[in-house]
Design an enzyme around this catalytic site. Sequence first.
Site, PDB file in Angstrom:
ATOM      1  CD  GLU A 159      37.913  48.504  39.844  1.00 43.82           C
ATOM      2  OE1 GLU A 159      38.453  48.351  40.946  1.00 43.82           O
ATOM      3  OE2 GLU A 159      37.998  47.674  38.926  1.00 43.82           O
ATOM      4  CD  GLU A 275      38.701  46.920  33.293  1.00 49.66           C
ATOM      5  OE1 GLU A 275      38.787  45.977  34.098  1.00 49.66           O
ATOM      6  OE2 GLU A 275      39.018  48.090  33.585  1.00 49.66           O
TER       7      GLU A 275
HETATM    8  C1  XIL Z   1      44.129  44.087  36.531  1.00 44.49           C
HETATM    9  C2  XIL Z   1      45.214  43.489  35.662  1.00 44.49           C
HETATM   10  O1  XIL Z   1      44.613  42.722  34.642  1.00 44.49           O
HETATM   11  C3  XIL Z   1      46.139  42.642  36.502  1.00 44.49           C
HETATM   12  O2  XIL Z   1      47.258  42.219  35.730  1.00 44.49           O
HETATM   13  C4  XIL Z   1      46.634  43.428  37.716  1.00 44.49           C
HETATM   14  O3  XIL Z   1      47.381  42.574  38.551  1.00 44.49           O
HETATM   15  C5  XIL Z   1      45.485  44.033  38.489  1.00 44.49           C
HETATM   16  O4  XIL Z   1      44.694  44.819  37.610  1.00 44.49           O
HETATM   17  N1  XIL Z   1      39.624  46.355  36.926  1.00 44.49           N
HETATM   18  C6  XIL Z   1      40.484  47.236  36.311  1.00 44.49           C
HETATM   19  C7  XIL Z   1      41.763  46.742  35.746  1.00 44.49           C
HETATM   20  O5  XIL Z   1      40.133  48.409  36.131  1.00 44.49           O
HETATM   21  O6  XIL Z   1      42.785  47.703  35.813  1.00 44.49           O
HETATM   22  C8  XIL Z   1      42.197  45.480  36.423  1.00 44.49           C
HETATM   23  O7  XIL Z   1      43.358  44.987  35.772  1.00 44.49           O
HETATM   24  C9  XIL Z   1      41.082  44.466  36.428  1.00 44.49           C
HETATM   25  C10 XIL Z   1      39.900  44.963  37.192  1.00 44.49           C
END
Ligand code: XIL
Length: 360
Positions: A159, A275
């Site tokens: 990101e 994701e």
């Molecule tokens: C999220 C997790 O799912 C949560 O439990 C945590 O509090 C924050 O991170 N993008 C990403 C992931 O790359 O690592 C994130 O995961 C969601 C958004």
Amino acid sequence: MRAPGSNLAPAAVAVIALATSSDAEGTLRSAVEASSLASRMTIGAAVNEGYFDADDGSYSQTAASQYNLVTAENSCKFGATEKVQNQFSFDACDQVLGFAEENNMAFRGHNLCWGVYNPSWVDDGGFSSAELTRILQNHINNTLTHYKGKAVAWDVVNEAIEDSAPYGLKKNTWNNITASGDATDYIDVAFAAARAADPDTLLFYNDYNVASMDGWSAGKSDAMFSMVKGMRDRGVPIDGVGLQMHVGCGYDLVDGVRANMQRYSDIGVQTHVTELDLTCEQSASYDCTWSGEVEEQQGRLYADLLQACVDVEGCTNFETWGFTDAHTWIKGDSHPLPFYDDYSEKKAVAMMMDVLASAN
Ligand code: XIL
């Protein structure tokens, strides 16, 4: 797994042993492993080691029978593994690797460098550019040395790109690594350190709002493509891109996702859907009150996105962020994942299995 295309980078031939079949029949995992896709793609889910014993074992049993790749939801991130400078604690991340190994699943690392969720010693340390470079290299070197030969891929940088035009890089601590005065320097530093520590794991850049090259995500998607192409052109060792896809049930840019996957494949860069979750939330423009019809629509979208991945040779992993609505990072009652709270299958599961079966 073999390399997914002859035009792909040599590092793409990194292989890890996957089970040739799973114990359970009639699952997503057995469908992909029985198909001609078995050597090309994995079907994955993010898991959280805190739930391995949850729900009378249903969590672990479902993960292991339905998927052949796992990612740790949080426990391999910088803030979890190096809470104190140069004191590494891999126990929680190791639990996820252990789960993968016990169940003959691939393990995908997430992530090594991110602007948010850093431990405070990183963000508040007032480090110079040279010190930050060493901190980042040290973190990546220790982590990838620990996991050497164990992970099929790592999200090296997560990101980094801004959400609006002109889609430059987000300001964060790592941004202060400007060896040449260029804000992209830290990304190059991270990938070089990763390749030096583990020559075989596939190295990914992962981001959101970039999956489709058409529609509302075109700007950020194009910016990411240029960044990745620039990295390839100047010899930065990047093997793939992760398309996060935290989107809504009404998402309608599947053709743009397929085209985007194809343009990466054409330059020898793999894509992973990393994701995926499909949030059903009522909005002014979209009626998403949960019903059999919405379940069907969500299933169709899961299946269409999987079909896009199947259609593009360079798409080598299709992964949801969690798998049961009982344990998801999405707040509220928005039903984002393919399994209900009680682990029963939504229509999405059978519809995705049909896609895998017809790939034969
Ligand atoms: C999220 C997790 O799912 C949560 O439990 C945590 O509090 C924050 O991170 N993008 C990403 C992931 O790359 O690592 C994130 O995961 C969601 C958004």
